[in-house]
Every structure is written in C-alpha cells, then in structure tokens.
Design a protein around this motif. Sequence first.
Motif, PDB file in Angstrom:
ATOM      1  N   MET A 236       0.845  -1.181   0.000  1.00 27.44           N
ATOM      2  CA  MET A 236       0.000   0.000   0.000  1.00 27.44           C
ATOM      3  C   MET A 236       0.888   1.240   0.000  1.00 27.44           C
ATOM      4  SD  MET A 236      -1.322   0.053   3.961  1.00 27.44           S
ATOM      5  CE  MET A 236      -2.135  -1.526   3.760  1.00 27.44           C
ATOM      6  N   PRO A 237       0.398   2.375  -0.512  1.00 28.81           N
ATOM      7  CA  PRO A 237       1.223   3.575  -0.516  1.00 28.81           C
ATOM      8  C   PRO A 237       1.655   3.946   0.900  1.00 28.81           C
ATOM      9  CG  PRO A 237      -0.746   3.859  -1.879  1.00 28.81           C
ATOM     10  CD  PRO A 237      -0.918   2.584  -1.115  1.00 28.81           C
ATOM     11  N   THR A 238       2.882   4.349   1.030  1.00 31.64           N
ATOM     12  CA  THR A 238       3.377   4.702   2.347  1.00 31.64           C
ATOM     13  C   THR A 238       3.071   6.152   2.657  1.00 31.64           C
ATOM     14  OG1 THR A 238       5.512   5.350   1.452  1.00 31.64           O
ATOM     15  CG2 THR A 238       5.280   3.068   2.150  1.00 31.64           C
ATOM     16  N   THR A 239       2.847   6.443   3.936  1.00 34.25           N
ATOM     17  CA  THR A 239       2.779   7.824   4.358  1.00 34.25           C
ATOM     18  C   THR A 239       4.191   8.374   4.404  1.00 34.25           C
ATOM     19  OG1 THR A 239       2.893   7.107   6.662  1.00 34.25           O
ATOM     20  CG2 THR A 239       0.700   7.437   5.723  1.00 34.25           C
ATOM     21  N   SER A 240       4.301   9.673   4.325  1.00 34.98           N
ATOM     22  CA  SER A 240       5.625  10.283   4.291  1.00 34.98           C
ATOM     23  C   SER A 240       6.333  10.075   5.623  1.00 34.98           C
ATOM     24  CB  SER A 240       5.499  11.781   3.999  1.00 34.98           C
ATOM     25  OG  SER A 240       6.764  12.372   3.893  1.00 34.98           O
ATOM     26  N   ARG A 241       7.537   9.532   5.583  1.00 36.47           N
ATOM     27  CA  ARG A 241       8.365   9.364   6.757  1.00 36.47           C
ATOM     28  C   ARG A 241       9.790   9.693   6.357  1.00 36.47           C
ATOM     29  NH1 ARG A 241      10.155   3.122   7.631  1.00 36.47           N
ATOM     30  NH2 ARG A 241      11.907   4.268   8.514  1.00 36.47           N
ATOM     31  N   SER A 242      10.614   9.994   7.323  1.00 33.19           N
ATOM     32  CA  SER A 242      11.997  10.329   6.998  1.00 33.19           C
ATOM     33  C   SER A 242      12.814   9.058   6.854  1.00 33.19           C
ATOM     34  CB  SER A 242      12.590  11.216   8.100  1.00 33.19           C
ATOM     35  OG  SER A 242      12.590  10.527   9.341  1.00 33.19           O
ATOM     36  N   TYR A 243      13.841   9.125   6.013  1.00 36.19           N
ATOM     37  CA  TYR A 243      14.738   8.000   5.790  1.00 36.19           C
ATOM     38  C   TYR A 243      16.170   8.474   5.990  1.00 36.19           C
ATOM     39  CZ  TYR A 243      10.664   5.765   3.720  1.00 36.19           C
ATOM     40  OH  TYR A 243       9.409   5.227   3.523  1.00 36.19           O
ATOM     41  N   THR A 244      16.952   7.624   6.613  1.00 30.08           N
ATOM     42  CA  THR A 244      18.360   7.956   6.842  1.00 30.08           C
ATOM     43  C   THR A 244      19.300   7.080   6.026  1.00 30.08           C
ATOM     44  OG1 THR A 244      18.501   6.432   8.725  1.00 30.08           O
ATOM     45  CG2 THR A 244      17.852   8.718   9.191  1.00 30.08           C
ATOM     46  N   SER A 245      18.764   6.018   5.375  1.00 29.89           N
ATOM     47  CA  SER A 245      19.613   5.126   4.591  1.00 29.89           C
ATOM     48  C   SER A 245      18.795   4.471   3.494  1.00 29.89           C
ATOM     49  CB  SER A 245      20.260   4.056   5.477  1.00 29.89           C
ATOM     50  OG  SER A 245      19.285   3.375   6.245  1.00 29.89           O
TER      51      SER A 245
ATOM     52  N   LEU B 175      15.199   2.039   3.743  1.00 30.28           N
ATOM     53  CA  LEU B 175      14.520   2.126   2.452  1.00 30.28           C
ATOM     54  C   LEU B 175      15.292   1.287   1.438  1.00 30.28           C
ATOM     55  CD1 LEU B 175      12.450   3.402   0.456  1.00 30.28           C
ATOM     56  CD2 LEU B 175      14.102   5.268   0.140  1.00 30.28           C
ATOM     57  N   VAL B 176      14.572   0.462   0.662  1.00 30.78           N
ATOM     58  CA  VAL B 176      15.179  -0.331  -0.407  1.00 30.78           C
ATOM     59  C   VAL B 176      14.289  -0.225  -1.635  1.00 30.78           C
ATOM     60  CG1 VAL B 176      16.010  -2.583  -1.157  1.00 30.78           C
ATOM     61  CG2 VAL B 176      16.117  -1.973   1.261  1.00 30.78           C
TER      62      VAL B 176
ATOM     63  N   THR C 238      11.209  -0.131   4.291  1.00 28.76           N
ATOM     64  CA  THR C 238      10.192   0.147   3.280  1.00 28.76           C
ATOM     65  C   THR C 238      10.732  -0.332   1.945  1.00 28.76           C
ATOM     66  OG1 THR C 238       9.331   2.100   4.447  1.00 28.76           O
ATOM     67  CG2 THR C 238       8.917   1.962   2.080  1.00 28.76           C
ATOM     68  N   VAL C 239       9.931  -1.092   1.203  1.00 28.60           N
ATOM     69  CA  VAL C 239      10.378  -1.669  -0.070  1.00 28.60           C
ATOM     70  C   VAL C 239       9.561  -1.056  -1.204  1.00 28.60           C
ATOM     71  CG1 VAL C 239      10.660  -3.778  -1.419  1.00 28.60           C
ATOM     72  CG2 VAL C 239      11.028  -3.820   1.067  1.00 28.60           C
ATOM     73  N   VAL C 240      10.257  -0.446  -2.154  1.00 29.55           N
ATOM     74  CA  VAL C 240       9.615   0.148  -3.322  1.00 29.55           C
ATOM     75  C   VAL C 240       9.780  -0.786  -4.515  1.00 29.55           C
ATOM     76  CG1 VAL C 240       9.543   2.127  -4.890  1.00 29.55           C
ATOM     77  CG2 VAL C 240      10.069   2.474  -2.465  1.00 29.55           C
TER      78      VAL C 240
ATOM     79  N   ARG D 292       0.008  -4.000  -2.007  1.00 31.87           N
ATOM     80  CA  ARG D 292      -1.130  -3.768  -1.102  1.00 31.87           C
ATOM     81  C   ARG D 292      -0.786  -4.092   0.351  1.00 31.87           C
ATOM     82  NH1 ARG D 292      -3.805  -6.188  -5.680  1.00 31.87           N
ATOM     83  NH2 ARG D 292      -5.005  -4.592  -6.803  1.00 31.87           N
ATOM     84  N   GLN D 293       0.351  -4.737   0.552  1.00 31.51           N
ATOM     85  CA  GLN D 293       0.748  -5.093   1.907  1.00 31.51           C
ATOM     86  C   GLN D 293       1.461  -3.923   2.588  1.00 31.51           C
ATOM     87  OE1 GLN D 293       2.749  -8.990   2.095  1.00 31.51           O
ATOM     88  NE2 GLN D 293       2.161  -9.302  -0.043  1.00 31.51           N
ATOM     89  N   ASP D 294       1.427  -3.932   3.897  1.00 33.26           N
ATOM     90  CA  ASP D 294       2.054  -2.866   4.671  1.00 33.26           C
ATOM     91  C   ASP D 294       3.563  -2.837   4.424  1.00 33.26           C
ATOM     92  OD1 ASP D 294       1.995  -0.798   6.732  1.00 33.26           O
ATOM     93  OD2 ASP D 294       3.114  -2.242   7.937  1.00 33.26           O
ATOM     94  N   GLY D 295       4.098  -1.642   4.281  1.00 30.34           N
ATOM     95  CA  GLY D 295       5.537  -1.481   4.141  1.00 30.34           C
ATOM     96  C   GLY D 295       6.049  -1.514   2.723  1.00 30.34           C
ATOM     97  N   TYR D 296       5.140  -1.670   1.748  1.00 27.05           N
ATOM     98  CA  TYR D 296       5.528  -1.651   0.340  1.00 27.05           C
ATOM     99  C   TYR D 296       4.956  -0.406  -0.339  1.00 27.05           C
ATOM    100  CZ  TYR D 296       6.795  -6.613   0.678  1.00 27.05           C
ATOM    101  OH  TYR D 296       7.373  -7.812   1.019  1.00 27.05           O
ATOM    102  N   ALA D 297       5.613   0.029  -1.379  1.00 31.34           N
ATOM    103  CA  ALA D 297       5.101   1.073  -2.260  1.00 31.34           C
ATOM    104  C   ALA D 297       5.388   0.654  -3.688  1.00 31.34           C
ATOM    105  CB  ALA D 297       5.752   2.417  -1.959  1.00 31.34           C
ATOM    106  N   VAL D 298       4.524   1.047  -4.611  1.00 28.25           N
ATOM    107  CA  VAL D 298       4.670   0.656  -6.015  1.00 28.25           C
ATOM    108  C   VAL D 298       4.685   1.912  -6.886  1.00 28.25           C
ATOM    109  CG1 VAL D 298       3.600  -0.548  -7.966  1.00 28.25           C
ATOM    110  CG2 VAL D 298       3.577  -1.587  -5.689  1.00 28.25           C
ATOM    111  N   VAL D 299       5.648   1.955  -7.799  1.00 26.52           N
ATOM    112  CA  VAL D 299       5.688   2.997  -8.818  1.00 26.52           C
ATOM    113  C   VAL D 299       5.149   2.374 -10.107  1.00 26.52           C
ATOM    114  CG1 VAL D 299       7.130   4.639 -10.071  1.00 26.52           C
ATOM    115  CG2 VAL D 299       7.718   4.006  -7.716  1.00 26.52           C
TER     116      VAL D 299
END
Length: 261
Positions: free
Chosen positions: A1-10, A82-83, A119-121, A154-161
């Motif tokens: 599912m689309p992720t809400t905006s969060r900060s990433y450090t790596s 983030l990956v 988070t996996v894109v 659609r699963q938590d922690g994924y995003a799709v472009v």
Amino acid sequence: MPTTSRSYTSYVAIGDSFTEGMCDDLQPDGHYRGWADRVASALAAEGGADGFRYANLAVRGKLIGQIHDEQLPAAAGMGADLVTLAGGFNDVLRPGCDIDRVERQLGRCAAELRATGATVVLFTSTDPSRRMAGGARLLPAILRMKAFVQELGRQDGYAVVDLFSAPCFDDRRLWAEDRLHLSPEGHRRVAEGVLEALGRPAAFDWRAPLPAVAPPGRAERLRSDARWLGTHLGPWIGRRLTGRSSGDGRPPKRPELLPFP
C-alpha cells in the motif's frame, strides 16, 4: 500500500541496468547518475542529525535470480530503512521465460527485504507493446508481473511505482538511442515517481506528456532504425547467443552504504 511520508536515513538500491542508471548523465567518476541517485539526492537534502547513507548494488544485465543471489544478501545485511527493488524484465526479454519462477524469485527478494524492517519500493514495467518492435509478444508476461507487483504493494511497508500506467513513457524522448534504457528525462521522471510513492509532495507531474513535436520523417526513421540494428540490437543478440551479459565481471557502482553525497 502507498506509504505515508516518513523520513529516511539510509537507502539501498538493487536491480539491473534500470537501477544502475544506464544512459543517464555521466558522472565525473565514469558512472551513470540514474533515477536512484536522484532519489538519494532528494532524500539527503531533507537533512537529519545523522546524515544520509546510500548504496547502489545494481548491475546491468542481471536476471532476477542473480539479483537474489548476488545483491540481496548484502542489501539485507546493510539494514537500510529504504530499499528499491526492480528486476525481472531481463528475464522477460528472453524467449522461453518461466514467468512463474520469476514471480517466485521476485517475491522472495521482496519478502526478505521487508523482513529487515525496510520500506520496499517496487515497480511495474512500462508497456513495451506501444513503443518497441515485437513488444506485443512480451505483453502477457508484463501484465502478469504488473498484477503480481501490485498485489505485493497492497501489503504494509511496500510502495509501487506504476510505470505501466504512465503513457508518457510511450514517447521515444524518454528513452536512450538503444530504446531499452531511459534517457536523462526518463530517469528524472522515474525519480519523481519514487518520491511520490514515498509520500513526498509532487515537484512536477511526472506522468504528463512532453510538449508535442513534429514526428520524424521517413528518411530519419530509416537511419535511426539502421543505426539501432547495428549498434544495439546486433550486439544484444550476440550476447544472448554466446551466453554473455553486459554486466559480466562488472562491480556495483556504489557497493557500500556510505554517506551521500
């Protein structure tokens, strides 16, 4: 599912030539920039007390099984938050592709990366049938991969472009002369798509068509086709026939998770 905006450090990018950045602007060190570097630059610019770290393990020509075996262990071990994972299109290009196997391997990669807490894109492919000669034969496998990736997303922690649903990629100006890799403008738009999927406000509409231009004349098209056949398609077929890859023996351009820029 689309992720809400969060900060990433790596951030770690894995995949093939798409993620390596083939045919984008060349950097002073001789590597292509690519959309993943552009994403890293944007995330690094957001700042943070501990800075930002980035690795890009992608290598041109890699199949999804090679991505799993050669890149996944290192990526998972880096513990990035983030990956991005893009792979499988090189498999689909080859006759006799076992799409069930490709889906299993892609799903295994995604699950192992998600298990680290990252988070996996993921990406859907562009539609090759609208711009590539012979692209229609690839469409059934591309559509299956699209449905598979969207189900994962659609699963938590994924995003799709979703590149497939962006008809701007039908425009040859978003592609390099080899017709297989993105042009600098194509990389810019994919980077914006990734940032949008991560919940960043849009800097521009990456799906919008380019300004209209007059189509090339017949003579120009014939010259372009002849150049493509001799310079790009012929060598690609030669590598397939001899079992070679453009990435054989090539190391990743950024193999360690280091401060960026």
